[in-house]
Design a protein around this motif. Structure first.
Motif: not given
Lengths: 164, 510
Positions: A30-34, A36-40, B186-190
């Motif tokens: 959240e702190h990087l404002q990514v 939310p649909y890309t969270v690992p 390791q995932e590919g986006i972050h």
């Protein structure tokens, strides 16, 4: 099979729930404002949930088929089963080689010891004829030497692999 | 069309060198030997061969792997006919009529039929590969994140269903376990490391090749060593030259089985075993000699052998056009292509159209090689079946261990191989198929990236996943497959179709 399904369904449920919990604990940045649909954790969480549901279906089905009635006495038959004995020997030899000897002994020596023991252990128990046992020992010795030398040479000199 | 023929001719001419011909011959022969021996599958053979060829030029390495693939699927028929044990799971249907023929003293004839069926199946599959792959690749250019997400889901659903017809739930569990295992690393986006629990080695994920060597090599060694020893059938081998009249007589069966086999190959993660079973079932339905099926039918044997070899080019079609494997051995082939810098996928007809036709040429060369070996070397090759498994299996395990290690010179990969071997053995004993697990390992990355990209594109709106035309077709097909596996719904489908529903045999994996 219902009894095996009963046990495996519990394993699958636990694995699925474990994956789900771990995924929910993954960072959301959240702190990087990514986005939310890309969270690992999103896809592993879904996979964990789906696995748990499928495990639960398997569990219910196995219970309906009487799979929960596991008797402690049944294990005796399993342990003293010849097939289980052969499996235990196979596991001990293979795991002993790959996880024990390789990396600790020189590769050629580990391989020779493994091949010799594998052939000897299985062929020794297959006959009680002493002549055949001596022949089997000699064969195991030759095979172990040939395999160890050929595999070591081919991988080291032809494929340029630094052997473990 | 003419351009395709030109590229095919160029590909074929490119392999007209002594080195390539030598590679075709030894790799196909080794493939036949691997296929013949119970406990050694096509998947293991290709995986081990990938570790041995990864320093070669890409063209040579892929040629060797494809020859190994075609040879192994053909070679499985030998042990199916003479031992009643399929050398690879692809030959399971071959045992039904091949073994009774051998027991009645017609082993040579059975092997001749298997040779002609395999050759014809390969040729039909190869022709379909040459015609379908370019069309499918062009069509796949329409695929975006939404379509690839559903394709990954459909692959797991259909593979889980068809490789475990008696209990699709187990096939799906295997598939989802594979998908979950693909999440490790390791995932590919972050670049976040998932499920690594602090182990640096897990950061790169679980290697596909060590996992496959474990699931198809180590697990199979454990299975073989727990079974009673096998006996060669006592039968005169006789002539192994196929009769042209017999081949002509069953030409309809051959064409039908070739097409069915190829289609089963195209379906993700289904493969050669289902190619054989589906062709066999169709041949039985259409046959005038139904009663002979299962007790030594030439037509049944021809259908099974045509079907499984036709599935080889079939399984390569989605590898080339979608980067999705049609079978477990094709998954290894896909991994090998990535290792060698070939980028299969929808762009293949734009980036490297010649490669598609080179693969067609490779299959043709392998087919010619199995014909030569089938006609000339059948008798000497049978000696391999007399090698005691107590002496063969330790050698295979030594190769599994060093093969897993040599890909990246990491001892950790040996552990991955052992882990998947033990898990694979346990799953096999409990009737879980291996093919969906493998497919899950391959498709996990595609599923992960496609879902997250799709969600970003639509800002979390799921509607787009369901309404785009190609997506809609794929998710509806997945839903139908799931519903069909529910007993009451299947019976309803059966009544609507006006016939009884049949629970076919379940099948293993590559």
């Amino acid at each position: 099979m219902a009894k095996a399904d009963f046990v495996t369904s519990i394993v699958v449920i636990l694995l699925g729930l474990g994956a789900l919990v771990q995924s929910l604990r993954m960072p959301r940045f959240e702190h990087l404002q990514v986005d939310p649909y890309t969270v690992p954790g999103i896809v592993p969480a879904i996979l964990g949930a789906v696995l748990s549901v499928m495990g639960a279906i398997l569990l219910v089905r196995s219970i309906l088929r009487g799979g929960w009635q596991i008797k402690a006495t049944g294990f005796g038959g399993l342990i003293f089963n010849p097939a289980t004995g052969r499996l235990a020997v196979g596991l001990a030899l293979t795991l002993g080689y790959a996880a024990g000897l390789v990396g600790r002994l020189p590769y050629w020596l580990a391989t020779a010891v493994f091949v010799f023991l594998f052939v000897t252990v299985y062929e020794w128990s297959a006959t009680d004829n002493s002549r055949r046992r001596v022949m089997s020992l000699a064969t195991a010795l030759v095979l172990a030497a040939v395999v160890a030398v050929v595999v070591t040479m081919v991988f080291q000199l032809v494929f340029l692999v630094r052997l473990p | 069309m003419l351009e395709g023929l030109q590229l095919f001719a160029d590909g074929l001419l490119g392999f007209a060198t002594p080195q390539s011909i030598f590679n075709v011959l030894w790799a196909t022969l080794l493939g036949i030997l691997v296929g013949m021996m119970p406990g050694l599958t096509a998947t293991l053979g290709i995986a081990l061969m990938t570790t041995l060829t990864f320093k070669m030029a890409p063209g040579d390495a892929i040629l060797i792997l494809i020859c190994m693939y075609v040879g192994a699927i053909y070679g499985g028929s030998r042990s199916a006919i003479l031992l009643n044990i399929p050398g690879t799971p692809a030959s399971a249907a071959t045992t039904l009529d091949g073994y009774p023929l051998a027991r009645s003293g017609e082993a040579g004839k059975a092997m001749a039929i298997a040779t002609s069926g395999s050759v014809m199946g390969s040729i039909i599959g190869m022709l379909l590969l040459a015609t379908i792959a370019p069309v499918l690749a062009n069509f796949a250019l329409e695929f975006g994140a939404f379509e690839f997400f559903w394709l990954a889901v459909f692959g797991i659903i259909i593979s889980g269903h068809l490789t475990s017809l008696k209990d699709p739930l187990k096939g799906w569990i295997a598939g989802f376990l594979g998908l979950l295992a693909a999440m490790v690393g390791q995932e590919g986006i972050h670049a976040y490391q998932r499920f690594t629990f602090g182990y640096i080695e897990l950061g790169g994920g679980l290697g596909l090749l060590p996992a496959l060597i474990g699931a198809f090599g180590f697990a199979e060694i454990l299975v073989v060593m727990t079974q009673p020893s096998y006996q060669l059938v006592k039968s005169k081998v006789g002539s192994v030259i196929p009769s042209p009249a017999e081949v002509f007589r069953y030409s309809r069966t051959i064409v039908r089985s070739g097409i069915i086999g190829t289609i089963m190959g195209i379906i993700p993660g289904v493969g050669e075993d289902m190619g054989a079973w589906a062709s066999y079932a169709a041949a039985r339905r259409a046959s005038k000699e139904k009663a002979r099926f299962g007790s030594g039918s030439i037509e049944g044997l021809m259908a099974a052998e045509t079907g499984n070899n036709a599935a080889v080019p079939g399984a390569i079609i989605p590898v080339l056009t979608l980067a999705v494997p049609g079978s477990a051995p094709a998954a290894v082939l896909l991994a090998a292509m990535f290792i060698h810098g070939v980028r299969p996928g929808p762009l293949i007809m734009i980036e490297s159209p010649a490669f598609v036709y080179e693969v067609v040429a490779m299959i043709l060369l392998a087919t010619i090689a199995i014909l030569i070996f089938g006609l000339m070397l059948t008798r000497p090759l049978l000696l391999v079946l007399r090698v005691p498994r107590e002496r063969l299996m330790p050698i295979i395990f030594v190769l599994c261990t060093i093969g897993a290690f040599s890909i990246a010179s990491r001892v950790f990969d040996i552990w991955v191989m052992l882990f998947f071997g033990v898990i694979g053995y346990a799953m096999r004993r409990m009737d879980y198929p291996m093919a969906p697990l493998v497919l899950g390992l391959v498709l996990g990355g595609i599923l992960d990236k496609s879902l997250r990209r799709g969600l970003v594109l639509t800002d979390g709106n799921l509607t787009e996943f369901f309404v785009r035309p190609i997506s809609a077709v794929i998710w509806i097909a997945s839903l139908i497959v799931i519903l069909y596996s529910v007993g009451p719904v299947r019976r309803l489908f059966g009544r609507l179709a006006g016939g009884p529903t049949v629970d076919d045999k379940g099948a293993g994996s590559g």
